[in-house]
Structures are given as C-alpha cells and as structure tokens.
Design a protein around this motif. Structure first.
Motif, PDB file in Angstrom:
ATOM      1  N   LYS A   1       0.840  -1.189   0.000  1.00 27.64           N
ATOM      2  CA  LYS A   1       0.000   0.000   0.000  1.00 27.64           C
ATOM      3  C   LYS A   1       0.874   1.238   0.000  1.00 27.64           C
ATOM      4  CE  LYS A   1      -3.939   2.019   2.346  1.00 27.64           C
ATOM      5  NZ  LYS A   1      -4.890   1.912   3.434  1.00 27.64           N
ATOM      6  N   ARG A   2       0.508   2.206  -0.848  1.00 27.44           N
ATOM      7  CA  ARG A   2       1.282   3.447  -0.934  1.00 27.44           C
ATOM      8  C   ARG A   2       1.121   4.258   0.340  1.00 27.44           C
ATOM      9  NH1 ARG A   2      -1.177   6.491  -5.525  1.00 27.44           N
ATOM     10  NH2 ARG A   2      -0.248   8.167  -4.357  1.00 27.44           N
ATOM     11  N   GLN A   3       2.202   4.943   0.694  1.00 27.51           N
ATOM     12  CA  GLN A   3       2.143   5.850   1.835  1.00 27.51           C
ATOM     13  C   GLN A   3       1.500   7.154   1.380  1.00 27.51           C
ATOM     14  OE1 GLN A   3       3.158   5.082   4.995  1.00 27.51           O
ATOM     15  NE2 GLN A   3       3.424   3.042   4.159  1.00 27.51           N
ATOM     16  N   ARG A   4       0.520   7.592   2.095  1.00 30.99           N
ATOM     17  CA  ARG A   4      -0.111   8.872   1.787  1.00 30.99           C
ATOM     18  C   ARG A   4       0.810  10.006   2.214  1.00 30.99           C
ATOM     19  NH1 ARG A   4      -4.295   8.643  -1.554  1.00 30.99           N
ATOM     20  NH2 ARG A   4      -5.615   6.876  -1.108  1.00 30.99           N
ATOM     21  N   LEU A   5       0.739  11.097   1.486  1.00 31.10           N
ATOM     22  CA  LEU A   5       1.515  12.265   1.870  1.00 31.10           C
ATOM     23  C   LEU A   5       1.026  12.779   3.212  1.00 31.10           C
ATOM     24  CD1 LEU A   5       1.660  14.283  -1.461  1.00 31.10           C
ATOM     25  CD2 LEU A   5       3.486  12.954  -0.411  1.00 31.10           C
ATOM     26  N   GLN A   6       1.962  13.123   4.060  1.00 34.33           N
ATOM     27  CA  GLN A   6       1.603  13.689   5.350  1.00 34.33           C
ATOM     28  C   GLN A   6       1.597  15.205   5.208  1.00 34.33           C
ATOM     29  OE1 GLN A   6       0.694  11.846   7.973  1.00 34.33           O
ATOM     30  NE2 GLN A   6       0.976  10.045   6.695  1.00 34.33           N
ATOM     31  N   ARG A   7       0.431  15.759   5.229  1.00 30.24           N
ATOM     32  CA  ARG A   7       0.321  17.208   5.100  1.00 30.24           C
ATOM     33  C   ARG A   7      -0.145  17.782   6.423  1.00 30.24           C
ATOM     34  NH1 ARG A   7      -2.272  17.942  -0.892  1.00 30.24           N
ATOM     35  NH2 ARG A   7      -0.578  16.907  -1.933  1.00 30.24           N
ATOM     36  N   GLY A   8       0.462  18.846   6.786  1.00 21.69           N
ATOM     37  CA  GLY A   8       0.068  19.489   8.025  1.00 21.69           C
ATOM     38  C   GLY A   8       0.085  20.988   7.838  1.00 21.69           C
ATOM     39  N   HIS A   9      -0.439  21.666   8.783  1.00 21.50           N
ATOM     40  CA  HIS A   9      -0.458  23.120   8.732  1.00 21.50           C
ATOM     41  C   HIS A   9       0.852  23.675   9.250  1.00 21.50           C
ATOM     42  CE1 HIS A   9      -4.649  23.395   7.626  1.00 21.50           C
ATOM     43  NE2 HIS A   9      -4.896  22.439   8.500  1.00 21.50           N
ATOM     44  N   GLN A  10       1.321  24.704   8.600  1.00 23.43           N
ATOM     45  CA  GLN A  10       2.505  25.401   9.068  1.00 23.43           C
ATOM     46  C   GLN A  10       2.059  26.438  10.094  1.00 23.43           C
ATOM     47  OE1 GLN A  10       5.641  24.641   8.168  1.00 23.43           O
ATOM     48  NE2 GLN A  10       4.750  22.956   7.017  1.00 23.43           N
ATOM     49  N   PRO A  11       2.875  26.658  11.102  1.00 19.06           N
ATOM     50  CA  PRO A  11       2.481  27.668  12.088  1.00 19.06           C
ATOM     51  C   PRO A  11       2.447  29.056  11.437  1.00 19.06           C
ATOM     52  CG  PRO A  11       4.707  26.890  12.502  1.00 19.06           C
ATOM     53  CD  PRO A  11       4.138  26.025  11.423  1.00 19.06           C
ATOM     54  N   ALA A  12       1.527  29.854  11.861  1.00 16.35           N
ATOM     55  CA  ALA A  12       1.389  31.212  11.327  1.00 16.35           C
ATOM     56  C   ALA A  12       2.514  32.093  11.853  1.00 16.35           C
ATOM     57  CB  ALA A  12       0.039  31.797  11.737  1.00 16.35           C
ATOM     58  N   MET A  13       2.911  33.030  11.018  1.00 13.86           N
ATOM     59  CA  MET A  13       3.923  33.998  11.431  1.00 13.86           C
ATOM     60  C   MET A  13       3.250  35.019  12.349  1.00 13.86           C
ATOM     61  SD  MET A  13       6.123  36.574   9.020  1.00 13.86           S
ATOM     62  CE  MET A  13       7.107  35.274   8.340  1.00 13.86           C
ATOM     63  N   PRO A  14       3.913  35.379  13.423  1.00 13.22           N
ATOM     64  CA  PRO A  14       3.337  36.418  14.284  1.00 13.22           C
ATOM     65  C   PRO A  14       3.134  37.720  13.487  1.00 13.22           C
ATOM     66  CG  PRO A  14       5.123  35.304  15.418  1.00 13.22           C
ATOM     67  CD  PRO A  14       5.129  34.824  13.995  1.00 13.22           C
ATOM     68  N   TYR A  15       2.022  38.346  13.730  1.00 12.00           N
ATOM     69  CA  TYR A  15       1.640  39.554  12.987  1.00 12.00           C
ATOM     70  C   TYR A  15       2.718  40.629  13.046  1.00 12.00           C
ATOM     71  CZ  TYR A  15      -1.121  43.566  11.489  1.00 12.00           C
ATOM     72  OH  TYR A  15      -1.557  44.674  10.822  1.00 12.00           O
ATOM     73  N   ALA A  16       3.348  40.771  14.161  1.00  9.30           N
ATOM     74  CA  ALA A  16       4.357  41.822  14.340  1.00  9.30           C
ATOM     75  C   ALA A  16       5.600  41.602  13.460  1.00  9.30           C
ATOM     76  CB  ALA A  16       4.770  41.904  15.807  1.00  9.30           C
ATOM     77  N   GLU A  17       5.843  40.373  13.006  1.00  8.10           N
ATOM     78  CA  GLU A  17       7.022  40.064  12.195  1.00  8.10           C
ATOM     79  C   GLU A  17       6.781  40.246  10.694  1.00  8.10           C
ATOM     80  OE1 GLU A  17       8.595  36.224  13.178  1.00  8.10           O
ATOM     81  OE2 GLU A  17       8.412  36.587  15.326  1.00  8.10           O
ATOM     82  N   ILE A  18       5.567  40.473  10.292  1.00 10.60           N
ATOM     83  CA  ILE A  18       5.237  40.535   8.863  1.00 10.60           C
ATOM     84  C   ILE A  18       5.938  41.688   8.140  1.00 10.60           C
ATOM     85  CG2 ILE A  18       3.353  40.895   7.215  1.00 10.60           C
ATOM     86  CD1 ILE A  18       1.626  39.130   9.032  1.00 10.60           C
ATOM     87  N   PRO A  19       6.004  42.917   8.682  1.00 13.78           N
ATOM     88  CA  PRO A  19       6.687  43.986   7.938  1.00 13.78           C
ATOM     89  C   PRO A  19       8.156  43.665   7.626  1.00 13.78           C
ATOM     90  CG  PRO A  19       5.352  44.925   9.680  1.00 13.78           C
ATOM     91  CD  PRO A  19       5.347  43.435   9.883  1.00 13.78           C
ATOM     92  N   ALA A  20       8.875  43.112   8.567  1.00 14.95           N
ATOM     93  CA  ALA A  20      10.284  42.775   8.337  1.00 14.95           C
ATOM     94  C   ALA A  20      10.404  41.649   7.308  1.00 14.95           C
ATOM     95  CB  ALA A  20      10.948  42.379   9.654  1.00 14.95           C
TER      96      ALA A  20
END
Length: 113
Positions: free
Chosen positions: A86-105
């Motif tokens: 049986k083929r292994q299914r791809l393991q997909r997960g959510h990436q953690p969100a970037m903190p809002y304060a770090e977005i401008p940089a």
C-alpha cells in the motif's frame, strides 16, 4: 494544457519503461510491469501511481486495437493491488502562522530578494 500532459506522458513512459519498451505489447506481463514499478513505488509514490495508470491505458488501447488479448497486467484491482505494498499517503500538516508583528520585516526581506 494538452502539451504539458503529453510531455508528462512521454517523460514518464520514456524514463521508467526502458525494460518494456522494446517488447511487443502482446508479450508484456504482470512481472514486466512490476519490474518497472517496484523501484519507485515507495520512493516516488505519486509518479509510480501515475505511471501504472499510463501503462494500463496503453495496454487497454492495445487490446482495443487487437494487438493483445487477456487481462491487463497493469490493472490495479484484482492484480497489482495484491502484489504491491500500500502506498504511503503524503503527510500534510499546517505550518504555524507567522506572528503579525514580524510581517513587515519579512515582507521587506522578500522585496530585497
């Protein structure tokens, strides 16, 4: 889109089917198909699955044209499903969100790249 699909078909059938390409379609067996798929079945699961389907369709076409008879050696149900792991299914997960304060940089770094 058709050009891309045609390229993908040619690429997979050319790259992975060297051992069966010289054979007449009437002589291709399940063992031949397994020889093509086994080396990539786990390592390149999606490619292997697509390749199996493409081989199956080529052999179906050959049967319709009268170039081969009998069961399709690349068929999944009742055939390869019982022989390949049986083929292994791809393991997909959510990436953690970037903190809002770090977005401008982060955006500034992207613009420099």
């Amino acid at each position: 889109m058709a050009d891309k699909r045609e390229y993908q078909w040619n690429q997979t059938l050319t790259s992975f089917c060297e051992s069966i390409r010289p054979k007449r379609v009437s002589t291709i067996t399940t063992e031949d198909v397994l020889e093509v798929l086994a080396p990539i079945w786990q390592a390149k699961a999606e490619t292997a699955s697509r390749l199996r389907g493409r081989i199956e369709r080529v052999l179906e076409f050959a049967k319709v044209k009268g170039w081969r008879s009998g069961e399709n050696p690349a068929a999944w149900r009742g055939n390869l499903r019982n022989l390949l792991p049986k083929r292994q299914r791809l393991q997909r997960g959510h990436q953690p969100a970037m903190p809002y304060a770090e977005i401008p940089a982060f955006t500034a770094r992207l613009r420099k790249a």
